[in-house]
Scaffold this active site. Structure first.
Site, PDB file in Angstrom:
ATOM      1  N   GLU A 172     -14.506   4.871 116.785  1.00  0.00           N
ATOM      2  CA  GLU A 172     -13.060   4.960 116.629  1.00  0.00           C
ATOM      3  C   GLU A 172     -12.578   6.223 115.925  1.00  0.00           C
ATOM      4  O   GLU A 172     -12.001   6.155 114.824  1.00  0.00           O
ATOM      5  CB  GLU A 172     -12.532   3.735 115.873  1.00  0.00           C
ATOM      6  N   GLU A 365     -16.458  -3.877 120.381  1.00  0.00           N
ATOM      7  CA  GLU A 365     -15.898  -4.765 119.358  1.00  0.00           C
ATOM      8  C   GLU A 365     -14.762  -5.567 119.968  1.00  0.00           C
ATOM      9  O   GLU A 365     -13.930  -5.029 120.701  1.00  0.00           O
ATOM     10  CB  GLU A 365     -15.297  -4.004 118.163  1.00  0.00           C
TER      11      GLU A 365
HETATM   12  C1  PNW Z   1     -12.116  -1.562 113.563  1.00  0.00           C
HETATM   13  N1  PNW Z   1      -5.908  -0.484 111.895  1.00  0.00           N
HETATM   14  O1  PNW Z   1     -11.324  -1.117 112.513  1.00  0.00           O
HETATM   15  C2  PNW Z   1     -13.486  -1.141 113.089  1.00  0.00           C
HETATM   16  O2  PNW Z   1     -14.291  -0.476 113.994  1.00  0.00           O
HETATM   17  C3  PNW Z   1     -14.217  -2.204 112.340  1.00  0.00           C
HETATM   18  O3  PNW Z   1     -15.049  -1.590 111.389  1.00  0.00           O
HETATM   19  C4  PNW Z   1     -13.212  -3.162 111.725  1.00  0.00           C
HETATM   20  O4  PNW Z   1     -13.802  -4.070 110.834  1.00  0.00           O
HETATM   21  C5  PNW Z   1     -12.531  -3.874 112.883  1.00  0.00           C
HETATM   22  O5  PNW Z   1     -11.899  -2.928 113.739  1.00  0.00           O
HETATM   23  C6  PNW Z   1     -11.497  -4.905 112.471  1.00  0.00           C
HETATM   24  O6  PNW Z   1     -10.409  -4.308 111.831  1.00  0.00           O
HETATM   25  C7  PNW Z   1      -9.970  -0.998 112.443  1.00  0.00           C
HETATM   26  O7  PNW Z   1      -5.403  -0.783 110.792  1.00  0.00           O
HETATM   27  C8  PNW Z   1      -9.396  -1.196 111.187  1.00  0.00           C
HETATM   28  O8  PNW Z   1      -5.199  -0.020 112.847  1.00  0.00           O
HETATM   29  C9  PNW Z   1      -8.056  -1.025 111.005  1.00  0.00           C
HETATM   30  C10 PNW Z   1      -7.280  -0.640 112.083  1.00  0.00           C
HETATM   31  C11 PNW Z   1      -7.842  -0.422 113.335  1.00  0.00           C
HETATM   32  C12 PNW Z   1      -9.205  -0.614 113.500  1.00  0.00           C
END
Ligand code: PNW
Length: 466
Positions: A172, A365
């Site tokens: 990401e 994911e």
């Molecule tokens: C992803 N947002 O993270 C990650 O790849 C993981 O490590 C994480 O635990 C999972 O999604 C769940 O959140 C994100 O705030 C964290 O936009 C935050 C955001 C997006 C993706």
């Protein structure tokens, strides 16, 4: 797959990969052990006000010491694959220079444990824990970090490449660039759109250089994981809403996908970036490096995005340059983290990625946060999570029936863990973790997932958590 009738309830293609995912800083703990250096998430989580309730990854799920038990859980689940990340500061405490063998030893043991249980290792080289020393020299805003990343990738491949076939460079980069450098909600906590766009480029360049290094070292499969937005205009008939969606699609998706898969930034995004920074950090030839062929594209998906044109609206902090664009608040059912649940949006996203980029896809994911805890019977009854996963797997089947080349699915996450700025209050796991005792309890969703994997498909009889 395309066109073949599906078995009742939905069967997945033969050889479909069934996995679960984690990331180093979210589960390992042991941050001071065996010569590990500091990462930007150590610094960020120890800075007051950055993470919910001051939580840090210091202990997390103590996976560093409990990986044998955790791999046994994966085997019970019947996972065919496990997606985990390597902590760069364990391998090179300062990000460049000397290799810390004891850090690599941990991943060597973990990888052997997986293979011993018949679980295929899928390695992510960067899931956000940048060595702090590199941050002190500019982090992803400077080119040197991209070059260092390729060196690090080669080091890890030299140690694990005889057993690990599937390599993912970055997780990401949208989050690293924009959450890390525009809104500052993630480490390193910078709020500067120019820095965010420089980071976009150096992340992509780092991917390209690392992918090239992995390929020449003989890696079987090379990929990158994005979190492409399933973005839609609130009113599809309204031209201004459609234009808003096009811009957000550019910032989330095309700014990464086009250089990666077509060899050039889109013209409109080049122009968008010049509002914040001259493009002097983008050198001739960089887009060719970024365009190194990949074998599969990793897709992380949680929730859709709806936008509309609304004059006077300030730019969204995570999306520099989106003045006049409103992001709709979630509608209908949401998860604990507030994200709207809409499986059909995943089908549309997969269809679009297939149509526009024609690349094999892997869901790296997908999952949901719910405030689970053990009931009086000691079990964790997470019917909501089962519904979420079931719905999204049906969405995958729909895309497959449209001819999308979807190779597999990784649930996020194997177990509850450190959810970045939310700390431990958000639980995404198939397995419940009690952070006082470190006891693991497979939730109903874990048992349900085991049945799905065993059947290689969905069926009402697989809904055993209800
Ligand atoms: C992803 N947002 O993270 C990650 O790849 C993981 O490590 C994480 O635990 C999972 O999604 C769940 O959140 C994100 O705030 C964290 O936009 C935050 C955001 C997006 C993706």
């Amino acid at each position: 797959p395309g066109g073949e009738p599906l078995a009742p309830g939905g069967a997945f293609p033969e050889g479909f990969v069934w996995g679960a995912a984690t990331a180093s800083y979210q589960i390992e703990g042991a941050v001071r052990e065996d010569g590990r250096g500091l990462s930007i998430w150590d610094t960020f989580s120890r800075t007051p006000g950055r993470v919910h309730a001051g939580h840090t990854g210091d202990v997390a799920c103590d996976h560093y010491h409990r990986y044998v038990e955790d791999v046994a859980l994966m085997a019970e689940l019947g996972l065919t694959s496990y997606r985990y990340s390597i902590a760069w500061p364990r391998v090179q405490p300062d990000g460049t220079g000397p290799v810390n063998t004891r850090g690599l030893d941990f991943y060597d043991r973990l990888t052997d444990e997986l293979i011993g249980k018949g679980i295929d290792p899928v390695v992510t080289l960067y899931h956000w824990d940048l060595p702090q020393t590199l941050q002190d020299r500019g982090g992803w805003t400077v080119r040197e970090t991209a070059e260092a990343f390729a060196e690090y990738a080669a080091i890890v491949h030299a140690r694990l490449g005889d057993r690990v076939g599937t390599w993912t460079t970055l997780n990401e980069p949208w989050c690293s660039a924009y959450l890390g450098h525009a809104s500052g909600r993630h480490a390193p906590g910078i709020q500067d759109p120019a820095a965010a766009f420089r980071a976009v480029h150096h992340l992509l360049l780092g991917h390209g250089l690392a992918a090239r290094a992995l390929r020449s070292a003989g890696a079987r499969s090379v990929s990158i994981t994005l979190n492409p937005a399933a973005v839609f205009p609130l009113d599809p008939e309204n031209a201004a809403d459609a234009e808003a969606a096009r811009i957000v699609d550019g910032l989330h998706n095309r700014i990464f996908l086009d250089p990666l898969l077509r060899g050039a930034y889109p013209d409109d995004m080049r122009e968008h970036m010049t509002r914040f920074t001259d493009l002097s950090h983008i050198r001739d030839g960089d887009e060719t490096i970024i365009n190194v062929p990949i074998d599969v594209l990793g897709v992380n998906f949680y929730t859709p995005v709806y936008v509309s044109a609304r004059p006077g609206e300030p730019a969204a902090p995570d999306n520099p340059g989106t003045e006049g664009i409103a992001f709709r608040a979630p509608v209908g059912p949401i998860t604990d983290i507030g994200w709207q649940i809409e499986p059909a949006a995943l089908t549309k996203l997969l269809d679009r990625l297939h149509a526009d980029y024609g690349v094999p896809l892997l869901i790296t994911e997908n999952g949901a946060a719910y405030p689970d805890g053990p009931s009086a019977d000691g079990e964790v009854h997470d019917a909501d999570r089962i519904d979420y996963l079931d719905g999204h797997l049906r969405a995958c089947l729909d895309a497959i029936s449209h001819g999308v080349d979807l190779r597999g699915y990784f649930a996020w996450s194997l177990m509850d863990n450190f959810e970045w700025s939310e700390g431990y209050r958000m639980r995404f796991g198939l397995v419940h973790v009690d952070y006082t005792t470190q006891r693991r309890v497979p939730k109903d969703s874990a048992k349900w997932y085991r049945e799905v994997i065993r059947r290689n498909g969905l069926d009402d009889r697989a809904r055993i958590g209800e």
